[in-house]
Design a protein around this motif. Structure first.
Motif, short mmCIF file in Angstrom:
data_model
loop_
_atom_site.label_atom_id
_atom_site.label_comp_id
_atom_site.label_asym_id
_atom_site.label_seq_id
_atom_site.Cartn_x
_atom_site.Cartn_y
_atom_site.Cartn_z
N ARG A 202 5.55 -6.49 11.77
CA ARG A 202 5.47 -7.33 10.39
C ARG A 202 5.03 -6.37 9.43
O ARG A 202 5.69 -6.38 8.42
N GLN A 203 4.08 -5.47 9.52
CA GLN A 203 3.93 -4.35 8.69
C GLN A 203 4.73 -3.45 8.21
O GLN A 203 5.24 -3.19 7.06
N ALA B 222 7.56 -5.42 6.27
CA ALA B 222 7.03 -5.84 4.92
C ALA B 222 7.06 -4.59 3.91
O ALA B 222 7.10 -4.71 2.64
N TYR C 256 12.13 -12.18 7.12
CA TYR C 256 10.75 -11.92 6.83
C TYR C 256 10.79 -10.78 5.91
O TYR C 256 9.95 -10.57 4.88
N ARG C 257 11.70 -9.72 6.20
CA ARG C 257 11.46 -8.44 5.25
C ARG C 257 12.11 -8.81 3.87
O ARG C 257 11.34 -8.38 3.00
N ARG D 190 11.66 -11.74 2.35
CA ARG D 190 10.81 -12.39 1.45
C ARG D 190 9.58 -11.71 1.34
O ARG D 190 8.66 -12.11 0.68
N SER D 191 9.53 -10.37 1.88
CA SER D 191 7.96 -9.75 1.86
C SER D 191 8.23 -8.78 0.73
O SER D 191 7.28 -7.88 0.27
N PRO E 261 6.22 -4.30 -0.72
CA PRO E 261 5.62 -5.47 -0.34
C PRO E 261 5.20 -6.30 -1.74
O PRO E 261 4.74 -5.87 -2.60
#
Length: 130
Positions: free
Chosen positions: A66-67, A70, A106-107, A109-110, A122
């Motif tokens: 996730r880090q 992002a 996810y990427r 939207r981050s 981010p």
């Protein structure tokens, strides 16, 4: 609850997972770090931390994924292998099931999109009182 000496061994094994989550790890290697037999280690780890060593390892890998996603500096495939997964399909399936969306979504939207600059980093929440 594990006795003090066993608890220290379990913490040492959990720290080993934290330090080496991006490498291929198996139950035998993690149990050896705790100096316990694999089945005794598995039972004690689950009793103490309410999850199996494998579940803990997957959590650490997904947390780091996730880090990285992002941050926007790596492709989904690069992230998959960088955090220790051996299969892009397995990574994507687990990520979607755990996070609620595919890694690419996810990427996307981050990241903040700035006209003329594209995706620059981010997404940062700025409080409305600022």
């Amino acid at each position: 609850m594990a006795e003090h000496g066993t608890f220290d061994r379990l913490v040492r094994a959990r720290r080993f997972i934290d330090d080496c989550f991006d490498q291929p790890l198996n139950l035998d290697a993690i149990a050896a770090e705790a100096c316990l037999s694999r089945y005794h280690f598995l039972r004690q780890f689950q009793r103490e931390f309410q999850k199996t060593p494998h579940e803990y390892l997957q959590e650490r890998r997904l947390e780091r994924a996730r880090q990285l996603l992002a941050a926007g500096n790596h492709s989904v495939t690069d992230v998959c292998f960088e955090v220790g997964f051996q299969s892009l399909g397995s990574f994507s399936t687990l990520f979607r099931r755990t996070v609620g969306q595919p890694p690419a979504t996810y990427r996307a939207r981050s990241l903040v999109v700035v006209p003329g600059f594209g995706q620059v980093g981010p997404l940062v929440h700025v409080p409305s009182c600022f």
